[in-house]
Design an enzyme around this catalytic site. Structure first.
Site, PDB file in Angstrom:
ATOM      1  N   LYS A  96      19.664  17.366  50.610  1.00  0.00           N
ATOM      2  CA  LYS A  96      20.518  17.395  49.414  1.00  0.00           C
ATOM      3  C   LYS A  96      21.729  16.524  49.667  1.00  0.00           C
ATOM      4  O   LYS A  96      22.149  16.355  50.819  1.00  0.00           O
ATOM      5  CB  LYS A  96      20.983  18.829  49.129  1.00  0.00           C
ATOM      6  CG  LYS A  96      21.327  19.074  47.696  1.00  0.00           C
ATOM      7  CD  LYS A  96      20.077  19.299  46.874  1.00  0.00           C
ATOM      8  CE  LYS A  96      20.347  19.522  45.418  1.00  0.00           C
ATOM      9  NZ  LYS A  96      19.129  19.931  44.719  1.00  0.00           N
ATOM     10  N   GLY A 208      19.204  29.465  28.002  1.00  0.00           N
ATOM     11  CA  GLY A 208      19.387  28.053  28.378  1.00  0.00           C
ATOM     12  C   GLY A 208      18.471  27.185  27.542  1.00  0.00           C
ATOM     13  O   GLY A 208      17.260  27.418  27.514  1.00  0.00           O
TER      14      GLY A 208
END
Ligand code: NAD
Length: 405
Positions: A96, A208
């Protein structure tokens, strides 16, 4: 994250040293780099690239732009990628990256200069055979194109395989925009098969309504005939027991900027939408929305995690006790990284698949991964999250053991 690895490692009977290796990132790069701002000043930005584990293949994971990026978060997210790629059995590891910045307060030119300079700084550890970044919070196709261009310029030849999530014109894969939602509905389909739920007419609530949530609405309605009765976004939610049609809700969202005030619907809060009596709940917004405080009131039979980390550690245990089947993020939303893997494969081949081929291969990957997790869930009589971690940790530990120190 470390707690999950410890728990899985102990259940699998792994030695303490192996567990320690899997909890530690292999490599971390901290970069501090100057960027010329529009007002003529020079600002130094701080960024990271953490490479967690590559026992099963090159590192893979997104790049995030956010004021709250910090090294511990990037470490945890890199580890998450290791378990996600292992759960769906793609030959990649976990990584990441991120830059501490507020892109909402920057011009496009400033973001481009920052992106190119960051790409140049991390170019010493990324590459198609080493570490393949991707978009994450506040980054997308535009940033991926700049990173690909900067890296290719440094190398002196075109390197599309250095990054995924690129625009189609630069080697992005067909099927990528809907991939996470498609993987999510495939997981729900597999869960429904095993629990005897008929998805045709089954009721669904979606928290969402962005990339993941809205496409999930479209696919579960179109491909399985399910009835989505409630959806929400950051401004609030709507409910209609008779069903909400994707085409109409999406058109309303595009026109007004929100699902709120959709004709014929009643308002519902983002908290209450989670507690509706539905067959399938899809949390597709934020992390930590299902906690020990509301987990006992979740009435859905299946909760498919489109978002990363929507359910806390304590809430998981409560839902498991109450018989709610939680499909964990590292399985349920792995469709995105799977098609990112397909993008990288196509770049390396320099041969591109049709959208149908991409979707078929994704279906196969998710179906097999679901079965593998389900088998662990039955073997160890544990919830699906623990089962996915058992599977992923075992796969990484097996690879590490074969390689040796
Ligand atoms: P997005 O920005 O496109 O959409 C997010 C949606 O959540 C928006 O509709 C927004 O209005 C809504 N939202 C924000 N705050 C909210 C709140 N308090 N209550 C309810 N809704 C709220 O993002 P996305 O790409 O759809 O990602 C959603 C989640 O899925 C994130 O957790 C992300 O990490 C995860 N995820 C995304 C992908 C992908 O391929 N896009 C892959 C894996 C995981």
């Amino acid at each position: 994250m470390k707690k999950m690895v410890d728990k899985a490692g102990k259940t699998l009977g792994l030695d303490a040293g192996t567990i320690e290796v899997m909890k530690s990132p292999k490599r971390e790069l901290h970069v501090h780099f100057p960027v010329k701002m529009d007002d003529g000043t020079t600002k130094v930005f701080n960024g990271y690239r953490v490479q967690h584990n590559d026992a099963r293949g090159p590192f893979k994971g997104g790049i995030r732009y956010h004021p709250q990026v910090d090294i511990d978060e990037v470490r945890a997210l890199s580890s998450w990628m290791t378990w996600k790629t292992a759960t769906v059995d793609i030959p990649l590891g976990g990584a990441k990256g991120g830059i501490i910045c507020d892109p909402k307060k920057m011009s496009v030119g400033e973001i481009e200069r920052m992106t190119r300079r960051y790409a140049s700084e991390i170019s010493i550890i990324i590459g198609p055979e080493k570490d393949i970044p991707a978009p994450d919070v506040n980054t997308g196709g535009k940033e991926m194109a700049w990173i690909m261009d900067t890296f290719s310029t440094l190398k002196g030849y075109n390197c599309p395989g250095v990054i995924t999530g690129k625009p189609r014109e630069l080697g992005g894969s067909l099927g990528r925009p809907e991939a996470t939602s498609r993987g999510l509905v495939f997981s729900v389909r597999e869960a429904a098969k095993r629990t005897g739920m008929n998805l045709k007419g089954a009721t669904v609530a979606i928290q969402g309504y962005g990339n993941v949530g809205a496409f999930a609405h479209k696919l579960i309605e179109r491909d399985f005939g399910s009835k989505v009765i409630a959806v929400s976004d950051s401004q609030g939610g709507i409910v209609n027991e008779k069903g909400l049609k994707y085409d109409d809700v999406w058109a309303h969202k595009v026109k007004t900027g929100s699902v709120k005030n959709f004709p014929g619907s009643k308002p519902i809060s983002n908290e209450d939408i989670l507690e509706l009596k539905v067959d399938v709940l899809l949390p597709c917004a934020l992390e930590n929305v299902i906690t020990k405080d509301n987990a006992g009131r979740i009435k859905a039979k299946i909760s498919g995690e489109g978002a990363n980390g929507p359910t806390t550690f304590e809430a998981d245990a409560i839902m498991w006790k109450n018989g709610v089947l939680v499909l964990p993020d590292i399985l349920a939303n792995a469709g995105g990284v799977t098609v990112s893997y397909f993008e990288w494969v196509q770049n390396n081949y320099n041969y591109y698949w049709t959208e149908e081929e991409v979707n078929q291969r994704l279906d196969h990957k998710i179906t097999v991964a679901f079965k593998d997790v389900w088998d662990m869930h039955e073997k160890y009589k544990c919830n699906m999250r623990d089962a996915a971690y058992l599977l992923a940790v075992k796969r990484v530990a097996d690879a590490a053991k074969l390689r040796g120190l």
